[in-house]
Scaffold this active site. Structure first.
Site, PDB file in Angstrom:
ATOM      1  N   HIS A  37      19.052  27.899   3.872  1.00 25.15           N
ATOM      2  CA  HIS A  37      18.150  28.957   4.329  1.00 25.15           C
ATOM      3  C   HIS A  37      18.801  30.228   4.862  1.00 25.15           C
ATOM      4  O   HIS A  37      18.067  31.130   5.271  1.00 25.15           O
ATOM      5  CB  HIS A  37      17.225  28.403   5.419  1.00 25.15           C
ATOM      6  CG  HIS A  37      16.368  27.278   4.960  1.00 25.15           C
ATOM      7  ND1 HIS A  37      15.377  27.434   4.013  1.00 25.15           N
ATOM      8  CD2 HIS A  37      16.369  25.966   5.292  1.00 25.15           C
ATOM      9  CE1 HIS A  37      14.797  26.270   3.794  1.00 25.15           C
ATOM     10  NE2 HIS A  37      15.382  25.362   4.560  1.00 25.15           N
ATOM     11  N   CYS A 105      11.504  32.479  -2.117  1.00 29.28           N
ATOM     12  CA  CYS A 105      11.625  32.264  -3.559  1.00 29.28           C
ATOM     13  C   CYS A 105      10.618  31.199  -3.980  1.00 29.28           C
ATOM     14  O   CYS A 105      10.688  30.063  -3.510  1.00 29.28           O
ATOM     15  CB  CYS A 105      13.043  31.809  -3.900  1.00 29.28           C
ATOM     16  SG  CYS A 105      14.330  32.949  -3.325  1.00 29.28           S
ATOM     17  N   HIS A 138      15.709  22.426  10.471  1.00 26.25           N
ATOM     18  CA  HIS A 138      14.656  22.429   9.453  1.00 26.25           C
ATOM     19  C   HIS A 138      13.833  23.700   9.597  1.00 26.25           C
ATOM     20  O   HIS A 138      13.406  24.039  10.698  1.00 26.25           O
ATOM     21  CB  HIS A 138      13.753  21.203   9.631  1.00 26.25           C
ATOM     22  CG  HIS A 138      12.520  21.232   8.791  1.00 26.25           C
ATOM     23  ND1 HIS A 138      12.540  21.027   7.435  1.00 26.25           N
ATOM     24  CD2 HIS A 138      11.227  21.474   9.114  1.00 26.25           C
ATOM     25  CE1 HIS A 138      11.297  21.127   6.966  1.00 26.25           C
ATOM     26  NE2 HIS A 138      10.489  21.399   7.968  1.00 26.25           N
TER      27      HIS A 138
END
Length: 146
Positions: A37, A105, A138
């Site tokens: 990320h 994306c 996360h």
């Protein structure tokens, strides 16, 4: 003597299985988060950027449906896990106090098999993360806040 040593080893091995994750394991989850990320200085933020980054980060076998890359300073991302740049959000999550520049994306088409084609959406978003030992592990979501 041998019996005592065997008992000691048994207790020791059982203890290893019950210990909490080590700092190295926590850092591993944080590194995985960054790999998936984080891109400090993106070169373009268009469809081609998404296709290249998803491939380079190993997210195209199978094709991942959606992935968000966070741009900027990694210290600010880590700060979400504390009070400096984060607030509690829901259960066991934190939301950033400040927006981040992000590129999301989205997989185009229905196949999860390569070649993967992505559509890029760039913008500023607050991000929601799960943290372990004050490190993001996360990315839950990104939220547009006008």
């Amino acid at each position: 003597m041998v019996m005592g040593l065997g008992l000691f080893l048994l207790v020791f091995m059982l203890g290893l299985g019950l210990t909490p994750p080590t700092l190295a394991q926590d850092n591993s989850r944080y590194r995985d988060f960054l790999t998936k990320h984080y891109d400090a200085t993106p070169q373009g933020r268009n469809d081609r950027y998404c296709e290249s980054m998803m491939r380079r980060r190993g997210l195209t076998s199978p094709c991942k449906d959606i992935n968000t890359f966070i741009h900027g300073n990694s210290r600010h991302i880590k700060a979400i896990c504390g009070d400096e740049n984060g607030n509690p959000y829901g259960e066991n999550l934190r939301i950033s106090k400040s927006p981040f520049q992000v590129t999301t994306c989205n997989l185009r088409g229905g196949s999860s098999r390569p070649p993967c084609r992505y559509r890029a959406t760039a913008g500023f978003r607050n991000i929601v993360v799960a943290c372990e030992n004050d490190l993001p592990v996360h990315l839950d979501q990104s939220i547009f806040r006008p």
